[in-house]
Design a protein around this motif. Structure first.
Motif, PDB file in Angstrom:
ATOM      1  N   PRO A 108       4.644  -6.772  15.741  1.00 21.47           N
ATOM      2  CA  PRO A 108       3.059  -6.869  15.667  1.00 21.47           C
ATOM      3  C   PRO A 108       2.537  -7.655  14.293  1.00 21.47           C
ATOM      4  O   PRO A 108       3.309  -7.682  13.281  1.00 21.47           O
ATOM      5  N   THR A 109       1.418  -8.292  14.466  1.00 18.51           N
ATOM      6  CA  THR A 109       1.005  -8.930  13.248  1.00 18.51           C
ATOM      7  C   THR A 109       0.752  -8.094  12.170  1.00 18.51           C
ATOM      8  O   THR A 109       1.236  -8.548  11.027  1.00 18.51           O
ATOM      9  N   ALA A 110       0.253  -6.837  12.396  1.00 16.42           N
ATOM     10  CA  ALA A 110       0.243  -6.023  11.222  1.00 16.42           C
ATOM     11  C   ALA A 110       1.462  -5.804  10.510  1.00 16.42           C
ATOM     12  O   ALA A 110       1.424  -5.730   9.242  1.00 16.42           O
ATOM     13  N   CYS A 111       2.484  -5.710  11.148  1.00 11.23           N
ATOM     14  CA  CYS A 111       3.764  -5.396  10.391  1.00 11.23           C
ATOM     15  C   CYS A 111       4.100  -6.635   9.695  1.00 11.23           C
ATOM     16  O   CYS A 111       4.774  -6.583   8.525  1.00 11.23           O
ATOM     17  N   ARG A 112       4.205  -7.780  10.350  1.00 16.40           N
ATOM     18  CA  ARG A 112       4.510  -9.019   9.810  1.00 16.40           C
ATOM     19  C   ARG A 112       3.631  -9.156   8.394  1.00 16.40           C
ATOM     20  O   ARG A 112       4.245  -9.246   7.543  1.00 16.40           O
ATOM     21  N   GLU A 113       2.456  -8.991   8.454  1.00 19.55           N
ATOM     22  CA  GLU A 113       1.584  -9.250   7.365  1.00 19.55           C
ATOM     23  C   GLU A 113       1.824  -8.114   6.193  1.00 19.55           C
ATOM     24  O   GLU A 113       1.684  -8.394   5.005  1.00 19.55           O
ATOM     25  N   ALA A 114       2.152  -6.835   6.670  1.00 15.87           N
ATOM     26  CA  ALA A 114       2.276  -5.886   5.511  1.00 15.87           C
ATOM     27  C   ALA A 114       3.787  -6.095   4.713  1.00 15.87           C
ATOM     28  O   ALA A 114       3.850  -6.074   3.683  1.00 15.87           O
ATOM     29  N   LEU A 115       4.886  -6.803   5.825  1.00 13.40           N
ATOM     30  CA  LEU A 115       5.897  -7.266   5.176  1.00 13.40           C
ATOM     31  C   LEU A 115       5.687  -8.293   3.982  1.00 13.40           C
ATOM     32  O   LEU A 115       6.263  -8.407   2.923  1.00 13.40           O
ATOM     33  N   GLU A 116       5.043  -9.344   4.277  1.00  7.98           N
ATOM     34  CA  GLU A 116       4.621 -10.403   3.512  1.00  7.98           C
ATOM     35  C   GLU A 116       4.055 -10.105   2.285  1.00  7.98           C
ATOM     36  O   GLU A 116       4.277 -10.512   1.269  1.00  7.98           O
ATOM     37  N   GLN A 117       3.000  -9.250   2.401  1.00  6.29           N
ATOM     38  CA  GLN A 117       2.136  -8.601   1.280  1.00  6.29           C
ATOM     39  C   GLN A 117       3.230  -7.765   0.426  1.00  6.29           C
ATOM     40  O   GLN A 117       3.144  -7.687  -0.870  1.00  6.29           O
ATOM     41  N   GLY A 118       4.151  -6.977   1.103  1.00  8.37           N
ATOM     42  CA  GLY A 118       4.871  -6.014   0.023  1.00  8.37           C
ATOM     43  C   GLY A 118       6.130  -6.586  -0.287  1.00  8.37           C
ATOM     44  O   GLY A 118       7.103  -6.044  -1.320  1.00  8.37           O
ATOM     45  N   ARG A 119       6.899  -7.916   0.272  1.00 11.12           N
ATOM     46  CA  ARG A 119       7.876  -8.677   0.142  1.00 11.12           C
ATOM     47  C   ARG A 119       8.057  -8.765  -1.623  1.00 11.12           C
ATOM     48  O   ARG A 119       9.308  -8.442  -2.015  1.00 11.12           O
ATOM     49  N   PRO A 120       7.313  -9.490  -2.415  1.00 16.36           N
ATOM     50  CA  PRO A 120       7.643  -9.378  -3.748  1.00 16.36           C
ATOM     51  C   PRO A 120       8.055  -8.351  -4.488  1.00 16.36           C
ATOM     52  O   PRO A 120       8.909  -8.318  -5.330  1.00 16.36           O
ATOM     53  N   LEU A 121       7.234  -7.089  -4.249  1.00 16.79           N
ATOM     54  CA  LEU A 121       7.678  -5.857  -4.857  1.00 16.79           C
ATOM     55  C   LEU A 121       8.894  -5.223  -4.277  1.00 16.79           C
ATOM     56  O   LEU A 121       9.878  -4.690  -4.963  1.00 16.79           O
TER      57      LEU A 121
END
Length: 428
Positions: A108-121
């Motif tokens: 799902p798009t929401a999961c992909r966006e959450a991963l992209e946002q949380g990836r640096p941390l």
């Protein structure tokens, strides 16, 4: 002058002796000065305990995992106002993709966006596992204080990091970056190991959950990785496996935290002053007499349990069964301690984590051996007899559990292309 009624007098003396003995026993059981002295000593010992463990990378970073993670806590527990909110259906689809039950295209798009946002941390947290020594920040240690709200918030944030790392591993495999996927998944498993070192039952449960969420994606990454990376991963996973704390240490931590939470108001002011500052406040609770009896029983039960939990699985089950039978024969028992009630369930979860850990090691070794020698090995090189290797054909084999009641799904191993002379020379 001889007594005219010797029998009643004798019976009266015996009764008096029994009453005095019972009084002495009751007085001893109601005194808790020995319990509080022991509690103070053990709490301070474990509070300052170090947690060395085999590092899974070379070179390591100076310091402890706890020190490195402490710098990231503000970002981890900060409310994610802009994070995409996944529906229950999206969360289920995301989990299916992570575990390989659905293709990456279904993410799902929401999961992909959450991963992209949380990836640096997420990557910063995983990098913290490269520290030269283990040990958790104060917020994750069960003996740090009675306030568990911050601990729960941080635990939830780290659970999210582990889920993101598992999904990242899956996406890297799908994108053809299997060696990078192994880097990510091994660090995620290292994070799961770190959380078990000094984190009590909460830490062990986080660790178990981390292995459960990561191991399937990690298995697929190992299967697709280069032979050199498989060999490196087998060594790394072995070091992680060797670094898990014994269950007795976890139960000890939990027992002490439970005693502090439940009984510290029964301690003298002098004894409480020797505890870590967060435990010195002790509002008085009702039922002091019965709680003193319960305190002694809980300590006795904990000591008995810790004496057997590190035994091999079958011996431990027999010993724990004997302990339950012993409890059934004891009269006037108080309410059971929470840590004791949960011990059997948690110990089985730790067994399953160990089995999954060994399965990943076996997969990496078997797949590398097949690529190097052109045929599947006849036996597994793991230390446990709980796993078996079954050859399907020349290109596939299966690693599965043969432990009754502990049957994680089998791991399918696909043969790699034969190792070239250049690859053989490059192998460490």
């Amino acid at each position: 002058m001889a007594l005219k009624r010797p029998l009643p007098a004798l019976m009266g003396g015996v009764l008096l002796f029994i009453l005095v003995s019972l009084g002495v026993l009751a007085a001893w059981r109601l005194r808790t000065d020995d319990l509080e002295a022991r509690l103070v000593l053990e709490v301070n010992t474990l509070t300052h305990a170090e947690h060395p463990r085999p590092a899974h990378v070379t070179p390591t970073r100076a310091g402890t995992f706890g020190t490195a993670l402490a710098q990231l806590i503000p970002a981890l527990v900060r409310p994610e106002r802009a994070a995409p909110v996944a529906t229950q259906e999206d969360a289920a689809r995301c989990e299916a993709v992570t575990e390989g039950r659905a293709p990456v295209a279904d993410l799902p798009t929401a999961c992909r966006e959450a991963l992209e946002q949380g990836r640096p941390l997420m990557r910063q947290v995983l990098a913290a596992t490269h520290a030269e020594s283990g040990g958790l920040p104060e917020e994750l240690r069960p003996l740090s204080g009675p306030d568990v709200a911050r601990r729960d918030a941080l635990a939830q944030a780290l659970r999210r990091v582990l889920e993101q790392a598992a999904l990242e591993t899956r996406l890297l495999v799908a994108g053809g970056d299997a060696d990078l996927a192994v880097d990510t998944c091994v660090d995620a498993l290292a994070l799961s190991r770190e959380l078990a070192l000094g984190g009590g039952l909460v830490g062990q449960r986080l660790s178990v959950n981390g292995y459960a969420r990561t191991w399937r994606a990690c298995a697929d990454a190992l299967d697709a990785a280069s032979v050199v990376r498989k060999r490196q991963a087998a060594a790394q996973l072995t070091r992680l496996h060797e670094g898990f704390p014994p269950p007795s240490l976890t139960l000890h931590e939990e027992s002490l935290a439970t005693q502090l939470t439940t009984f510290r108001d029964l301690m003298s002011d002098d004894a409480r002053s020797l505890l870590p500052p967060s435990w010195t406040d002790a509002p008085s609770l009702p039922g002091a007499l019965s709680r003193r009896l319960r305190w002694r029983q809980w300590v006795t039960d904990s000591d008995r349990l810790r004496a057997v939990v590190d035994q091999p699985a079958e011996a431990r089950r027999r010993a724990m069964g004997a302990l339950e039978a012993q409890k059934a024969r004891e009269h006037l028992r108080q309410e059971e301690a929470p840590a004791t009630r949960l011990a059997s369930e948690d110990l089985e979860a730790l067994e399953l984590r160990a089995l999954r850990s060994e399965a990943l090691i076996a997969l990496a070794e078997v797949d590398a051996t097949r690529a190097e020698k052109g045929q599947w090995p006849k036996t597994l090189a793991t230390k446990t007899p709980s796993l078996v290797l079954e050859s399907v054909d020349a290109s596939q084999a299966v690693i599965r559990s043969c432990v009754r009641g502990l049957t994680p799904e089998a791991l399918l191993v696909n043969a790699d292309a034969p190792t070239t002379p250049q690859q053989a020379r490059a192998r460490p």
